[in-house]
Design a protein around this motif. Structure first.
Motif, PDB file in Angstrom:
ATOM      1  N   GLU A   1       1.458   1.775  -3.498  1.00 18.97           N
ATOM      2  CA  GLU A   1       0.245   2.216  -4.192  1.00 18.97           C
ATOM      3  C   GLU A   1      -0.027   3.706  -3.938  1.00 18.97           C
ATOM      4  N   PHE A   2       0.097   4.108  -2.661  1.00 17.68           N
ATOM      5  CA  PHE A   2      -0.198   5.499  -2.304  1.00 17.68           C
ATOM      6  C   PHE A   2       1.013   6.414  -2.495  1.00 17.68           C
TER       7      PHE A   2
ATOM      8  N   LEU B   1       0.831  -1.213   0.000  1.00 15.02           N
ATOM      9  CA  LEU B   1       0.000   0.000   0.000  1.00 15.02           C
ATOM     10  C   LEU B   1       0.868   1.266   0.000  1.00 15.02           C
ATOM     11  N   GLU B   2       2.012   1.195   0.656  1.00 17.57           N
ATOM     12  CA  GLU B   2       2.919   2.353   0.623  1.00 17.57           C
ATOM     13  C   GLU B   2       3.300   2.660  -0.820  1.00 17.57           C
TER      14      GLU B   2
ATOM     15  N   ILE C   1      -8.957   0.599  -3.498  1.00 16.77           N
ATOM     16  CA  ILE C   1      -8.327  -0.502  -2.769  1.00 16.77           C
ATOM     17  C   ILE C   1      -9.414  -1.540  -2.476  1.00 16.77           C
TER      18      ILE C   1
ATOM     19  N   PHE D   1      -6.324  -6.908  -2.482  1.00 15.38           N
ATOM     20  CA  PHE D   1      -5.601  -7.648  -1.440  1.00 15.38           C
ATOM     21  C   PHE D   1      -6.430  -8.871  -1.057  1.00 15.38           C
TER      22      PHE D   1
ATOM     23  N   MET E   1       3.445   6.799  -0.453  1.00 14.42           N
ATOM     24  CA  MET E   1       3.348   7.507   0.828  1.00 14.42           C
ATOM     25  C   MET E   1       3.857   6.556   1.909  1.00 14.42           C
TER      26      MET E   1
ATOM     27  N   SER F   1       3.855   4.883   5.643  1.00 12.20           N
ATOM     28  CA  SER F   1       2.814   4.636   6.657  1.00 12.20           C
ATOM     29  C   SER F   1       3.216   5.337   7.952  1.00 12.20           C
TER      30      SER F   1
ATOM     31  N   ARG G   1      -7.101   3.729  -8.836  1.00  9.06           N
ATOM     32  CA  ARG G   1      -7.576   2.403  -8.434  1.00  9.06           C
ATOM     33  C   ARG G   1      -8.174   2.408  -7.030  1.00  9.06           C
TER      34      ARG G   1
ATOM     35  N   LYS H   1      -6.937  -2.214  -6.752  1.00  9.71           N
ATOM     36  CA  LYS H   1      -5.726  -2.846  -6.210  1.00  9.71           C
ATOM     37  C   LYS H   1      -6.219  -3.874  -5.182  1.00  9.71           C
TER      38      LYS H   1
ATOM     39  N   GLN I   1      -2.928   3.067   8.937  1.00  7.20           N
ATOM     40  CA  GLN I   1      -1.490   3.338   8.860  1.00  7.20           C
ATOM     41  C   GLN I   1      -1.176   4.465   7.866  1.00  7.20           C
ATOM     42  N   PHE I   2      -2.206   4.954   7.186  1.00  3.45           N
ATOM     43  CA  PHE I   2      -1.966   5.972   6.163  1.00  3.45           C
ATOM     44  C   PHE I   2      -2.787   7.226   6.419  1.00  3.45           C
TER      45      PHE I   2
END
Lengths: 272, 272
Positions: free
Chosen positions: A100-101, A97-98, B65, B87, A103, A105, B63, B85, B27-28
């Motif tokens: 993907e974004f 995800l880091e 999530i 998971f 960014m 965490s 995209r 995306k 976390q984001f």
């Protein structure tokens, strides 16, 4: 039979690790021993858990399974080399995800940063209070602000479902019993009249209902299979007449019932 | 500001996907829009979700999530090629476990196979009923079978915490308020005497307490800051005198409070 040990290790409550780890373990025909270790937020506590995992590995002669939701790198580095099979639940998904974004965490622990100022949290507490005040038809006051009103015979599962809706989803769920007087009259309880659109019914297999009622009031007319059959049949035809959708709670968990109700009555609550 | 969309897709309630996915998203520094899609258990429903995901991808120009807990291969194969995306929360952990256990997974959906015969589930329902019957000091009956008895001033968080202990952990949690009469007398409520060992206290910052009480009874003596300060101070010194451990609910969620209580009063409940 216990075939292995599973550890759930977290720097918070460990509820995420446990909920998710259990749904993974349910995919296997094993009966594990569960060990929860919440609030592992210092190196000392982490070393203690590692000793415990290693002792279990020695005793059972196989690797315990370790599900962990930890965000602190230092703590992670203490737990990782333990003699269990470690699943790092955060890292596994956070790293992709880091990317993907684009960014980093933030290593935040827990769902709520400070409940005293968290709107979503306070909505949940308010919903729980509303639901308790409107349990079992106690009050017709403010029924207009209810999100959902559950109806059904006594012991069909209304109370636990209402509380779950409030606690998990922040939904204000009132519940009103359908009782023999309603069946004699042939109408829904009058307090429900203006709110038929947000009513949802629970029904239950009469044999199961009789069993549940017998635990409370053994050998009563209330619990007898004849009476349970009569009440369930009356309640179902009343709901059918009034156009209230319903489902049977007999083989469904409160989680499943609550989710079905949301989907049918408040689909807006599935998007937030 | 909503910066992206997150889908939670499940063949069951989706609660596992949501709980876990939310702790990953926390976390984001993003404020996503959440879309829950439970009970996706047919190819038709799966295609419908794919269309929805693709439409969101077009509309938002990025995209979405997608967290999914699905066990059916055919459904998985429909969702996987979507323009989100993805998971795959089950597969990611189930495959390494299949290897660890040298065993195939059983593709079971949901936590309880049939609640009517599930012991753990029925213990939870029994705990919820017990907790409701013993809310707010309503009954001294059967207090000997309580696992935990919460004490504290009115509105310190006893009721939601008790219900959470029952619902999430199957713990029979009674709660008894500490009221001005107890402070005048200088003793714990007499019904608690034999059960001091399983008592646990909740306290709260007086300013926060006053704020909460004012929402219920604005401008009352009950809600005034002076009275709240007095009650909290009295309750804390009573708990100190009686050797009852306590924590402050001011900045803690019911999840955190419940887990702390379990760890302190019933550590055996952390292993099951």
């Amino acid at each position: 039979m216990t075939d292995c040990s599973v550890f759930f290790i977290s720097d918070g409550t460990g509820i995420t690790a446990e909920t998710f780890g259990n749904s993974i373990m349910a995919q296997f025909a094993v009966k594990p021993r569960h060990v929860r270790r919440p609030f592992i937020d210092t190196a000392d506590k982490a070393f203690q858990v590692v000793r415990e995992i290693n002792a279990v590995a020695d005793r059972e002669g196989k690797r315990p399974i370790v599900f962990m939701t930890l965000v602190d790198e230092d703590i992670l580095n203490i737990i990782r080399p333990c003699r269990g099979k470690v699943f790092d639940m955060i890292k596994t998904f956070v790293e992709p995800l880091e990317e993907e974004f684009a960014m980093k965490s933030n290593h935040r622990v827990g769902r709520f940063s400070d409940v005293a100022v968290d709107r979503e949290y306070n909505d949940r507490i308010e919903a729980i209070n509303f639901t308790l005040e409107h349990d079992d038809g106690q009050s017709a006051r403010n029924l207009e602000v209810a999100d959902v009103v559950l109806v059904g015979v006594s012991r069909s599962g209304k109370t636990p479902t209402s509380l779950y809706l409030a606690m998990q989803h922040g939904v204000k769920a009132a519940n009103v019993p359908l009782i023999p007087e309603d069946f004699d009259r042939g109408f829904l309880p009058p307090m429900l009249k203006p709110f038929k659109k947000k009513c949802f019914g629970l029904t239950i297999d009469p044999a199961r209902l009789s069993q549940i009622r017998n635990e409370r009031r053994p050998n009563s007319k209330y619990a007898s299979i004849e009476n349970c059959r009569f009440e369930v049949q009356q309640a179902e035809s009343m709901m059918r007449r009034e156009g209230i959708s319903w489902l049977s709670s007999t083989h469904k968990s409160i989680e499943e019932i609550a989710t079905t109700i949301l989907r049918d009555i408040r689909p807006d609550r599935l998007i937030y």
